[in-house]
Each structure stands twice: as structure tokens, then as C-alpha cells.
Design an enzyme around this catalytic site. Structure first.
Site, PDB file in Angstrom:
ATOM      1  N   ARG A 190      -5.749 -83.708   8.130  1.00  0.00           N
ATOM      2  CA  ARG A 190      -4.598 -83.083   8.771  1.00  0.00           C
ATOM      3  C   ARG A 190      -3.282 -83.714   8.333  1.00  0.00           C
ATOM      4  NH1 ARG A 190      -2.899 -78.843   9.101  1.00  0.00           N
ATOM      5  NH2 ARG A 190      -5.046 -78.274   9.624  1.00  0.00           N
ATOM      6  N   LYS A 196      20.600 -82.469   7.150  1.00  0.00           N
ATOM      7  CA  LYS A 196      19.874 -81.843   8.255  1.00  0.00           C
ATOM      8  C   LYS A 196      18.378 -81.869   7.950  1.00  0.00           C
ATOM      9  CE  LYS A 196      23.824 -78.954   9.485  1.00  0.00           C
ATOM     10  NZ  LYS A 196      24.391 -77.592   9.560  1.00  0.00           N
ATOM     11  N   LYS A 246      35.032 -85.029   7.441  1.00  0.00           N
ATOM     12  CA  LYS A 246      34.847 -83.756   8.127  1.00  0.00           C
ATOM     13  C   LYS A 246      35.929 -83.558   9.176  1.00  0.00           C
ATOM     14  CE  LYS A 246      30.930 -81.931   7.863  1.00  0.00           C
ATOM     15  NZ  LYS A 246      29.573 -81.388   8.100  1.00  0.00           N
ATOM     16  N   GLU A 292      36.203 -81.970   3.782  1.00  0.00           N
ATOM     17  CA  GLU A 292      35.971 -80.618   4.284  1.00  0.00           C
ATOM     18  C   GLU A 292      37.301 -80.017   4.721  1.00  0.00           C
ATOM     19  OE1 GLU A 292      32.727 -79.642   7.327  1.00  0.00           O
ATOM     20  OE2 GLU A 292      34.557 -79.616   8.532  1.00  0.00           O
ATOM     21  N   ASP A 338      34.677 -74.858   4.203  1.00  0.00           N
ATOM     22  CA  ASP A 338      33.789 -74.645   5.343  1.00  0.00           C
ATOM     23  C   ASP A 338      34.030 -73.291   5.997  1.00  0.00           C
ATOM     24  OD1 ASP A 338      31.802 -75.490   7.248  1.00  0.00           O
ATOM     25  OD2 ASP A 338      33.430 -75.783   8.685  1.00  0.00           O
TER      26      ASP A 338
END
Length: 285
Positions: A101, A136, A168, A198, A224
């Protein structure tokens, strides 16, 4: 396709095995399988895809049975059809079934990422745009998932917070403006570290472009959630002087249009956070 060193994969495989084995080990295998019995089986694809994580199979089996024979038939990055045999293993039956597994979970997850990435890469074929991943990723699996993106033909964005500066919107808000944030980043960054910023509109883009004359411009500008018209305008204004990355609102229905605006890179969080596990099974021989 370059391989990940075993030393990077082994901790993940061993952690997954320990989680599955629990406190007492595989009680089903111990109850049903005679001690010393051996088995031979193939890891086979139920659906077509792109392979990633085959070394997870090898290391999971060998962790449980160091004397096992693992015949890897395909390499990471290889495309395959449904029914393809990825690897054949002969090992102690108890040990093999205990590793099954973990091996399937990892190779299925990573092949799913590679397969989705290849779909995005094919969708922008013929344009200048390259498909990149993001941070992510599944906690603990970043190195493996980013390797899977590369297997699918994508490229890796930064691996973590320490290998590139990415300014950002929240950084900009605290600094009091996008230009000031970039100036501070440029002053901080050593000569081998890239700086990306960004921007969320053409006004911020113009403020960043004004830094070119100061010698303080970033290496990359992330556009963005720009509309297609604004992406085209940004490409025109930058005129190849700085790498442009499009981000936000990217899926398989939009990525081609974004690529055709002329941006250099399209970052896609879905490559890792939304990839389906590819169906791979184990068939006794």
C-alpha cells in the site's frame, strides 16, 4: 529524466511504512501467510499516464525485504498506456504485502501529478510559455511532488522560503508600496538569489518598471489574476526586459489563452494540490 537521490526518498517511504505498520506490524500477513513464503507480482497501470515515483516502489519493497528482486520496467518521465507493467517484484510474501500500500500510494500520487502536468504542458505547446509549479504541495512530500512535476515536463518554482525572494501583496502592504519592497529585496539579496514581485494591476507594473533605470528591477514579475487584455498589455510594456509569470485563474480551459498572450511562465497550483491519484494496481504473477 534525472532521478532523485535515494537519500531524499527514503525518509518519506520509511515514515509512510511506519504509519501503516503501526505498533504491531501487518497482522493480516502474519495470520494468513506462511513464514518464508514468497510471491511475485507486477505493478501495473490501470489507466494511461506519465510515471513518477517508481523509486518509491523499489525502496518500499527493499525496506521490508532487503533481499527482494525489483525489476523496474519503466523510468520516471515515461508515458505509458493502460495495462503497462511498471515493475515486477519477487520477495518474501509477508514483507511484500506489508509494503504494497505504501508503494502504491506514493507511485499513484506522484504519477497523478506528472500526468496532470503533462496535460498542461501539452495544452501550451507551440507557445513560449512554460508551466511551473508552486509551493502548494502536500506537507512532507514537496521534493517528491516537485520531481513529479519535472517528470511531466513542467519546471519547478522555488522549493521553499529560503531559495528565492518572492514579494507578494502582503509584503507590499507592510512595506508601503511595491517599489519600496523591491528596493529592499534588491538590497538584501546576495548575487545568486533571484527576486520576484507580484503585481495585481498595470499601475503596480509601471511602478516596478520604473526601477529599471535605478538598476533595482526584479528578475521576475508575477502578473496575478490579470485579464487576457491586461496580460497582453503587460507583455507589450515589458518588451522582454524582465521575465513575466502569469498566475491565478489558471486551469485547462484558460491556460492556452494565457500562454498565447506571450508570457514566459505560467504557475499552476493545481499541478500538486488538485492532481488525482493515478490508478495503479498490484497483480500477482
Amino acid at each position: 529524466m534525472r532521478r532523485l537521490p535515494d537519500v531524499l526518498i527514503q525518509p518519506v517511504v520509511r515514515m509512510a511504512l511506519a504509519e501503516d505498520l503501526g505498533r504491531a506490524g501487518d497482522v493480516t500477513a502474519m495470520a494468513c501467510i506462511p513464514e518464508g513464503a514468497r510471491m511475485k507480482a507486477a505493478f501495473a497501470a490501470r489507466k494511461p499516464g506519465v510515471l513518477a515515483g517508481i523509486d518509491c516502489v523499489r525502496l518500499a519493497v527493499l525496506a521490508m525485504d532487503p533481499k527482494a528482486f525489483v525489476d523496474v520496467r519503466l523510468n520516471d518521465g515515461d508515458a505509458f498506456d493502460a495495462g503497462a507493467v511498471l515493475a515486477v517484484v519477487e520477495a518474501d510474501a509477508r514483507a511484500f504485502l506489508s509494503a504494497e500500500r505504501t508503494a502504491l500510494n506514493l507511485v499513484g500520487r506522484l504519477s497523478g501529478v506528472a500526468t496532470l502536468t503533462r496535460t498542461y504542458v501539452d495544452a501550451v505547446a507551440g507557445t513560449r510559455a512554460r508551466i511551473a509549479d508552486t509551493r502548494k504541495t502536500t506537507p512532507g512530500l514537496r521534493a517528491l511532488e516537485k520531481h513529479a512535476v519535472a517528470c511531466g515536463g513542467g519546471m519547478n518554482h522555488r522549493f521553499g522560503l529560503d531559495d528565492a525572494i518572492l514579494i507578494k501583496d502582503n509584503h507590499v502592504a507592510v512595506c508601503g508600496g511595491v517599489a519600496e519592497a523591491v528596493r529592499r529585496a534588491r538590497a538584501f539579496a546576495p548575487h545568486l538569489m533571484k527576486v520576484e514581485v507580484e503585481v495585481d494591476g498595470l499601475d503596480q507594473l509601471d511602478a516596478v518598471l520604473a526601477l529599471i533605470d535605478e538598476g533595482a528591477a526584479p528578475d521576475v514579475i508575477m502578473l496575478d489574476n490579470f485579464s487576457l487584455d491586461h496580460l497582453r498589455a503587460a507583455v507589450s510594456r515589458v518588451a522582454g526586459r524582465i521575465v513575466l509569470e502569469a498566475s491565478g485563474g489558471v486551469d485547462l480551459t484558460t491556460v492556452r489563452g494565457i500562454a498565447e498572450t506571450g508570457v514566459d511562465v505560467i504557475s499552476v497550483g493545481a499541478l500538486t494540490h488538485s492532481a488525482s491519484v493515478l490508478d495503479i494496481g498490484l497483480d500477482a504473477l
